[in-house]
Structures are given as structure tokens and as C-alpha cells.
Write a protein that holds these residues in place. Structure first.
Motif, PDB file in Angstrom:
ATOM      1  N   ALA A 134       0.823  -1.210   0.000  1.00  0.00           N
ATOM      2  CA  ALA A 134       0.000   0.000   0.000  1.00  0.00           C
ATOM      3  C   ALA A 134       0.854   1.256   0.000  1.00  0.00           C
ATOM      4  N   HIS A 135       2.025   1.174   0.619  1.00  0.00           N
ATOM      5  CA  HIS A 135       2.920   2.339   0.659  1.00  0.00           C
ATOM      6  C   HIS A 135       3.792   2.423  -0.598  1.00  0.00           C
ATOM      7  N   ASP A 139       0.437   3.156  -8.047  1.00  0.00           N
ATOM      8  CA  ASP A 139      -0.967   3.412  -8.313  1.00  0.00           C
ATOM      9  C   ASP A 139      -1.775   2.176  -7.939  1.00  0.00           C
ATOM     10  N   LEU A 143      -0.806  -1.812  -7.079  1.00  0.00           N
ATOM     11  CA  LEU A 143      -1.207  -2.397  -5.805  1.00  0.00           C
ATOM     12  C   LEU A 143      -1.962  -3.708  -6.024  1.00  0.00           C
ATOM     13  N   LYS A 273      -4.686   3.699  -0.313  1.00  0.00           N
ATOM     14  CA  LYS A 273      -4.063   4.093  -1.575  1.00  0.00           C
ATOM     15  C   LYS A 273      -4.968   5.034  -2.347  1.00  0.00           C
ATOM     16  N   GLN A 276      -4.517   8.389  -0.789  1.00  0.00           N
ATOM     17  CA  GLN A 276      -3.233   8.981  -1.172  1.00  0.00           C
ATOM     18  C   GLN A 276      -3.281   9.537  -2.587  1.00  0.00           C
TER      19      GLN A 276
END
Length: 452
Positions: A134-135, A139, A143, A273, A276
Motif C-alpha cells: 500500500a505504501h 498506483d 497495488l 491508496k 493517497q
């Protein structure tokens, strides 16, 4: 004390939770204690006389044969782990302790089922890997690909897809879809008869037997379906599904619990995500037109220049300003002016390729980046296409609005090799076009004041 007879020893071995196995020089079982049926799923009489390697998981057979050779050579191997395929198709992890008896010409081994431990370890590792993905993923697609690899390490997941649900629009999409038997599903509204709809509306996991077929998603061969909803605090945001096209790959309740266990972490990772990416989008895009803003434009130009230097191609950059934009605001109001800018942004995007960049620098100033140009004259043709498109009347909230652009055109490598100087030269060329009366393209370095 009297010696123990064989019947007594056999009864003692059958009481053990671990299985005791004896294998001859040809690699065939000659004895399996009663615990073998609990571990392997086969009654001992069905295993005796059959090659051991035939029960081993295909992916572990080569290293198992290597281990057997070591046992014969060194007589003792205290710990060795591999996977076996049970009679019911499930995979079990076995920890062996084995020894070779040269005098009797047999291998004696004790098998312990460590599937639960291996599964717990795999689940913990999967949770950590999902959090890291996730980090690290750039995109959502990256993921999803990472999640697919993680799930495939836990259970058979050759066919895997992610469904995302937008509750506000009642819209279901399939941003990640890998299936050996069919093309990706088309997005649409929730259909009451599909498995995805059942998962999302019901909020519960489903396991569909391989001899049953989802009527809304027919396939040519029987399959196993396993699906779990992706739930977060405010509801269900989608679903994960795995599918088997082979009767040899079956899903059981343990697989259901495993996928259900990691689904919460996956749902959180997807939502995190998405958050973010939304923040990143807001930081890099103009709020009115949703075009890349000044900072993102500069990054795109720098990246395009690096690619052009590497590939030996050219690029062009246009800086444009709307002539007499202020009178539009004065006459019709700022709401119409904002609407005009939004329509200008759309027309600019329709004039270029999807791989090109259209950005808003400030006010009524825009930039168009044409990357990977092979013919420099193509840029002038696109610039004229843009000029003509923006001269067509706009209908903004029922008001007919006419504007024209002043366009400055520069190219790499002729007019600069770095992002900021190239943008500045395009800006200067645009002002030359405006001073010459507007509604024209000015090419940097032209001896004429501007090209009409």
C-alpha cells in the motif's frame, strides 16, 4: 522383562499423532501408521506399494528427491519440510525426520502435519506484505498486481480479480482482472444475479462448488469460485474473487477463512491508496479544469526531455493565452468565465494525443506538451489545429462566447534542453504573438514577428 511383540509395537505406532512411514529402496511405501490417514487423507492400505513421490506436491518433487539422496548418503536428516497433496485435493505441509537403514534397505521417517503453523506464518507475512504494498505501489493497478502475487502465495489464485463498488453511483468496475478462460468483465450497475452483487450486497463470503455454475457468468468448464467482500468502516467497497478451472484445484473452508482474514487488510490498503492518490491528484491538478497544474507540468516536461534525450526524439511545447479573456468576465460574469476555461481545457485535450500533456499554468494561460515527436513540422500542424479549434464559438450557460488564442511554440533540442528555460521561451514567444495582435502562432526564433 519380556521383549515387545510386533503387534504391540504396531498398536503403539498407531496411537501416535505423527505418522511413521517406511519406504523401500525403490521409493515405495511398505508401511504407514494409522496417523497417515489423518495427515494424507489416504488409508494406509491405499499408500502401501505406491511411489512416495507421487503423493508429493509437483512443485516440491525435485527438492524432495535431492533430500532423499542426502538421507541415503548421510543416513540421517533430522528436519525436512515439503508439501503433499491429500486425497481430497488439499495441500498439506509436512515436517519430516528421516533415517536410512542400510542393513534393512529402508528409509524410516516420521511425518508431522505443520499446515496450521505454515498457514499462520504465511498469513502474518501476507499482512505485512499488503501493508508494504500500500505504501510502495505507484498506483492502484500496481497495488492490485502486488495483492495478486501475495494471495497466490497463500492459495491457488491463477485466476484472480478485484471488483470495486462506487455506492454513490451504484457502479461496479473491474480494475484488475486475470482469467485464463474469459475476457475482462465490463463495468456496470449491480446486477442482482451475479456473484459480485451477492458479495457486495450481502457482505458475506461465498464458496461455489466446482459442479455449480454462476448463471450470470457462464463458462465452458466447471469451476470453483471463492469470493469475499472488501469491507471498511463505512461499508463494502468491492470484492475479491479467485477461480479455478481445474477439478484438481479445489477451495475449502480453510481457504475461505484465509481469504476472509486478509480481506480486511486489503480493503484498508485499497482505501488508503485511493486516499493517497486523491490527495496527490489535488496537489498536482488545477481545481477548476482538473488539468495538471504548474508544478506537475514542469515535472512532465522534465521527464519528457529525459526520455527525448534517451530515445533521440524531439518534443514541442506550446504556451497559450486567450485573447481578450477579461471582457468575457466583465460582460458575462466570473461563472461564465470559469465555464469557458473548462471548455477550453476540453477542446485542448481533444486536439492532442492521450500521451500528450495539457496543463493550466494560471488564469487563462495553458501549456501543451507534445512528447516523442519524430517530425518537427507536426508541432506546427497541431498548433494550428488548436488555434482553429479555440476560435470556434463556445456555448457557456446559454451565452455565445468568442475568443482566440495567442500561442508560443518551442521545440527540443532547437530551443532548449532543460524544462524551465524551455517553458520560459515558450512564454516569451506567446507574448510576441499577443503583441502582434493575437490569434496566431509565434515560433521561437522566427525572424518574422509572428505567424498569422
Amino acid at each position: 522383562m519380556e521383549p515387545l511383540d510386533r503387534a504391540f509395537l504396531a498398536n503403539v505406532l498407531d496411537l501416535m499423532l505423527d505418522a511413521v512411514c517406511v519406504v523401500d529402496t525403490e521409493g515405495r511405501f511398505v508401511f504407514v501408521s494409522a496417523a497417515g490417514e489423518r495427515i494424507f487423507g489416504y488409508p494406509p492400505e491405499e499408500m502401501i506399494g505406491r511411489p512416495v513421490i507421487g503423493f508429493v506436491h509437483p512443485d516440491d518433487r525435485e527438492r524432495t528427491l535431492v533430500a532423499v539422496a542426502e538421507i541415503v548418503a548421510y543416513q540421517h536428516k533430522p528436519i525436512f519440510e515439503n508439501r503433499y497433496v491429500r486425497k481430497d485435493g488439499r495441500v498439506v505441509h509436512i515436517m519430516w525426520s528421516a533415517r536410512w537403514s542400510p542393513l534393512d534397505g529402508v528409509r524410516v521417517a516420521v511425518a508431522r502435519d505443520v499446515t496450521a503453523r505454515k498457514r499462520a506464518e504465511a498469513m502474518q507475512a501476507a499482512l505485512y506484505a499488503i501493508s508494504e504494498a500500500a505504501h510502495a505501489a505507484e498506483d492502484l493497478l500496481a497495488l492490485f498486481a502486488q495483492i495478486h502475487r501475495i494471495i497466490d502465495g497463500l492459495l491457488p489464485a491463477k485466476n484472480f480479480f478485484v471488483a470495486l463498488y462506487d455506492a454513490a453511483g451504484d457502479w461496479l468496475s473491474f480494475p484488475y482482472f486475470v482469467d485464463q478462460d474469459r475476457a475482462p468483465l465490463e463495468p456496470g450497475t449491480l446486477d442482482a444475479e451475479t456473484l459480485c452483487t451477492e458479495l457486495i450486497r450481502g457482505g458475506k463470503e461465498r464458496l461455489v462448488s466446482h459442479d455449480a455454475v454462476d448463471p450470470a457468468q457462464p463458462v465452458r468448464t466447471p469451476v470453483d469460485w471463492l469470493g469475499v467482500p472488501l469491507g471498511v468502516a463505512h461499508g463494502v467497497i468491492g470484492a475479491l474473487l479467485v477461480k479455478s478451472h481445474s477439478p484438481e484445484v479445489r477451495y475449502g473452508q480453510a481457504d475461505v477463512e484465509l481469504l476472509k482474514f486478509v480481506s480486511a487488510q486489503i480493503a484498508d490498503a485499497i482505501e488508503r491508496k485511493q486516499g493517497q492518490l486523491r490527495l496527490q491528484h489535488v496537489a498536482q491538478h488545477d481545481a477548476l479544469t482538473d488539468l495538471p497544474n504548474r508544478n506537475l507540468v514542469r515535472d512532465r516536461v522534465a521527464m519528457a526531455l529525459a526520455r527525448a534525450r534517451r530515445d533521440g526524439t524531439g518534443l514541442a511545447l506550446m504556451y497559450l493565452d486567450l485573447d481578450d479573456f477579461k471582457p468575457v468576465n466583465d460582460r458575462f460574469g466570473h461563472a461564465v468565465g470559469d465555464g469557458l476555461l473548462q471548455q477550453v481545457a476540453q477542446r485542448l485535450k481533444h486536439c492532442v494525443r492521450a500521451s500528450d500533456t495539457v496543463g493550466r499554468m494560471a488564469g487563462d494561460e495553458f501549456v501543451v506538451l507534445l512528447a516523442q515527436l519524430h517530425a518537427p513540422e507536426d508541432a506546427a500542424l497541431v498548433a494550428e489545429k488548436i488555434r482553429a479549434a479555440l476560435c470556434e464559438p463556445f456555448d457557456v450557460a446559454g451565452n455565445a462566447v468568442l475568443v482566440s488564442p495567442s500561442i508560443g511554440l518551442v521545440g527540443y533540442p532547437k530551443d532548449g534542453e532543460e524544462a524551465d528555460p524551455l517553458i520560459d521561451r515558450a512564454d516569451e514567444a506567446m507574448y510576441r504573438a499577443k503583441r502582434a495582435g493575437g490569434n496566431r502562432v509565434c515560433v521561437a526564433g522566427d525572424t518574422d514577428e509572428a505567424r498569422a
